[in-house]
Design a protein around this motif. Structure first.
Motif, PDB file in Angstrom:
ATOM      1  N   PHE A 168       8.639   0.302 -11.646  1.00 43.72           N
ATOM      2  CA  PHE A 168       7.735   0.209  -9.773  1.00 43.72           C
ATOM      3  C   PHE A 168       7.434  -1.198 -10.134  1.00 43.72           C
ATOM      4  CE2 PHE A 168       3.718   0.311  -7.446  1.00 43.72           C
ATOM      5  CZ  PHE A 168       4.068   0.510  -6.811  1.00 43.72           C
ATOM      6  N   GLY A 169       7.058  -2.383 -10.991  1.00 42.39           N
ATOM      7  CA  GLY A 169       6.428  -3.579 -11.135  1.00 42.39           C
ATOM      8  C   GLY A 169       7.758  -4.147 -10.423  1.00 42.39           C
ATOM      9  N   SER A 200      -6.369   4.136  -6.065  1.00 42.06           N
ATOM     10  CA  SER A 200      -6.316   2.755  -6.407  1.00 42.06           C
ATOM     11  C   SER A 200      -5.043   2.479  -4.774  1.00 42.06           C
ATOM     12  CB  SER A 200      -5.999   1.615  -7.542  1.00 42.06           C
ATOM     13  OG  SER A 200      -4.059   2.184  -7.235  1.00 42.06           O
ATOM     14  N   GLY A 201      -4.674   3.159  -4.253  1.00 42.67           N
ATOM     15  CA  GLY A 201      -3.205   2.875  -2.696  1.00 42.67           C
ATOM     16  C   GLY A 201      -4.924   1.595  -2.086  1.00 42.67           C
ATOM     17  N   LEU A 243       0.564  -3.824   0.139  1.00 43.38           N
ATOM     18  CA  LEU A 243       1.627  -2.145   0.675  1.00 43.38           C
ATOM     19  C   LEU A 243       1.448  -1.259   1.241  1.00 43.38           C
ATOM     20  CD1 LEU A 243       1.610  -2.695  -3.691  1.00 43.38           C
ATOM     21  CD2 LEU A 243       3.598  -3.723  -1.949  1.00 43.38           C
ATOM     22  N   PRO A 244       2.404  -0.183   1.681  1.00 40.62           N
ATOM     23  CA  PRO A 244       2.033   1.068   2.160  1.00 40.62           C
ATOM     24  C   PRO A 244       0.888   1.937   1.466  1.00 40.62           C
ATOM     25  CG  PRO A 244       4.059   0.025   2.552  1.00 40.62           C
ATOM     26  CD  PRO A 244       3.663  -0.801   1.636  1.00 40.62           C
ATOM     27  N   VAL A 277       5.374   6.543  -4.097  1.00 40.66           N
ATOM     28  CA  VAL A 277       6.578   6.119  -4.950  1.00 40.66           C
ATOM     29  C   VAL A 277       6.375   5.772  -6.125  1.00 40.66           C
ATOM     30  CG1 VAL A 277       8.280   4.649  -4.973  1.00 40.66           C
ATOM     31  CG2 VAL A 277       7.629   4.883  -2.798  1.00 40.66           C
ATOM     32  N   LEU A 278       5.439   5.446  -6.679  1.00 42.92           N
ATOM     33  CA  LEU A 278       4.751   5.437  -8.321  1.00 42.92           C
ATOM     34  C   LEU A 278       5.418   7.005  -9.259  1.00 42.92           C
ATOM     35  CD1 LEU A 278       3.586   4.138 -10.946  1.00 42.92           C
ATOM     36  CD2 LEU A 278       1.549   3.659  -9.949  1.00 42.92           C
TER      37      LEU A 278
END
Length: 370
Positions: A48-49, A327-328, A337-338, A344-345
């Motif tokens: 993801f990073g 945390s989103g 970021l969306p 996704v993660l």
């Protein structure tokens, strides 16, 4: 000299017990259950990073804000625990049937039916003492969710329908039922922009744990997880369920009531998810509407798989994934970021967890090999 050599040998044995192959043979399985999911999680975060770096963002900033948004402050912790509460309960909806070798992924549907049942009970009992209404909501939520998942178990046992497919399809049926009732028979005429039922009433809300903003659904989840662990691993019923999960034909030969086991476990599993729906209504929403379909049931599947279907391990895993979800918002504000990037993660984590399943029992040094 002989005494000194013996003392030296004893010291080495005391300092390095893990070097003994017997130690790894005894505890290798436990180490695997921690090491492999942990490695899968780290690998998913690394991928993801890289994904974030492709959009010109610093992965180190990503990890920092994820940690800060999940666990960096008391507010973050409360947000994380609030999101973890339904995840614990919906994860049990997958973990309990897994003891019988069943793959149930319909926790989202049981949550919606539980919420709808709890709301119906509250609206039908308006005017009674709040404690009576709250107990009725809990019972209605558990029974509604339990019967919904028990339907999948019954279809599998009596009609040969795959429980994974039926439980998933029942999610969409539950959503259709909820929308039909919320937009029709149970709709509050005052809810113009977003169709909703009438409010259950402030007096009937279950509130928060004293001194926190975390609702009592977290306590429900902790109690349910601990009770499930005791049931599965420390009772005759749980032993019978695990025997049937290992070999149903053998279980039938020795006289175990497999049909009863499947229906009972499916009811308990659905009841846990239904309780999550009740908590979302009675502690968060105050009514039933489309906001309840927030994906907690689907994330609960990931929690159960990452916890290896262990009811106690579900608790820390649910807190971890609840923190990722919490945390989103911070990732959206600080990194642009969306908000859905955490989804996704979660998808990447799920892929890594499934791929890592092939590693269990195949790591040589954890089996005591030199």
């Amino acid at each position: 000299m002989t005494t000194e050599a013996a003392d030296s040998t004893d010291a080495v044995g005391t300092i390095a017990p893990a070097a003994d192959p017997g130690f790894l043979q005894r505890h290798g399985g436990t180490i695997e259950y921690v090491l492999i999911p942990g490695a899968a999680l780290v690998g998913a975060l690394a991928v993801f990073g890289i994904f974030v770096a492709m959009f010109g963002k610093n992965p180190l900033d990503l990890y920092f804000y994820m940690y800060y948004g999940a666990f960096g402050t008391w507010f973050s912790w409360q947000n994380t625990l609030t999101r973890a509460a339904p995840l614990i309960l919906t994860a049990l909806c997958t973990a309990l049937p897994a003891q019988l070798g069943m793959v149930i992924i319909g926790g989202e549907g049981a949550l919606l039916i539980g919420a709808l049942s709890a709301t119906s009970a509250a609206l039908a009992l308006q005017g009674l003492p709040p404690f009576v209404v709250q107990i009725a909501m809990i019972c209605a939520g558990v029974i509604g969710g339990g019967l919904w998942i028990m339907l999948s178990g019954g279809l599998r046992q009596y009609r040969g329908v795959n429980e994974t497919i039926s439980s998933l399809l029942l999610v969409y049926i539950a959503l259709a039922i909820l929308n039909h009732l919320v937009e029709g028979l149970m709709r509050d005429p005052a809810s113009l922009n977003k169709p909703s039922t009438r409010e259950i009433g402030a007096a009937n809300m279950i509130g928060s744990i004293p001194g926190t903003d975390v609702h009592w659904g977290l306590v429900f989840g902790l109690i349910a997880a601990i009770a499930s662990y005791i049931l599965i691993y420390h009772t005759v019923f749980g032993f019978a369920a695990r025997v049937a999960g290992g070999n149903i034909r053998a279980a039938k030969i020795v006289g175990l009531g497999v049909d009863k086991l499947i229906l009972t476990v499916c009811f308990l599993a659905g009841g846990a998810a239904g309780l999550a729906g009740m908590a979302e209504v009675a502690a968060v929403q105050g009514r039933t509407n489309a906001n309840l379909a927030a994906g907690y049931g689907f994330t609960g599947i990931l929690v159960a798989f990452l916890a290896r279907q262990n009811p106690l391990a579900i608790i820390p895993v649910a807190i971890l994934l609840g923190g990722i979800s919490a945390s989103g918002g911070l990732l959206q504000r600080r990194l642009g970021l969306p908000d859905a990037s955490v989804l996704v993660l979660q998808g990447i984590i799920f892929v890594f967890v499934l791929a890592s399943d092939a590693l269990y029992g195949r790591i040589g040094f954890l089996k005591g090999k030199s």
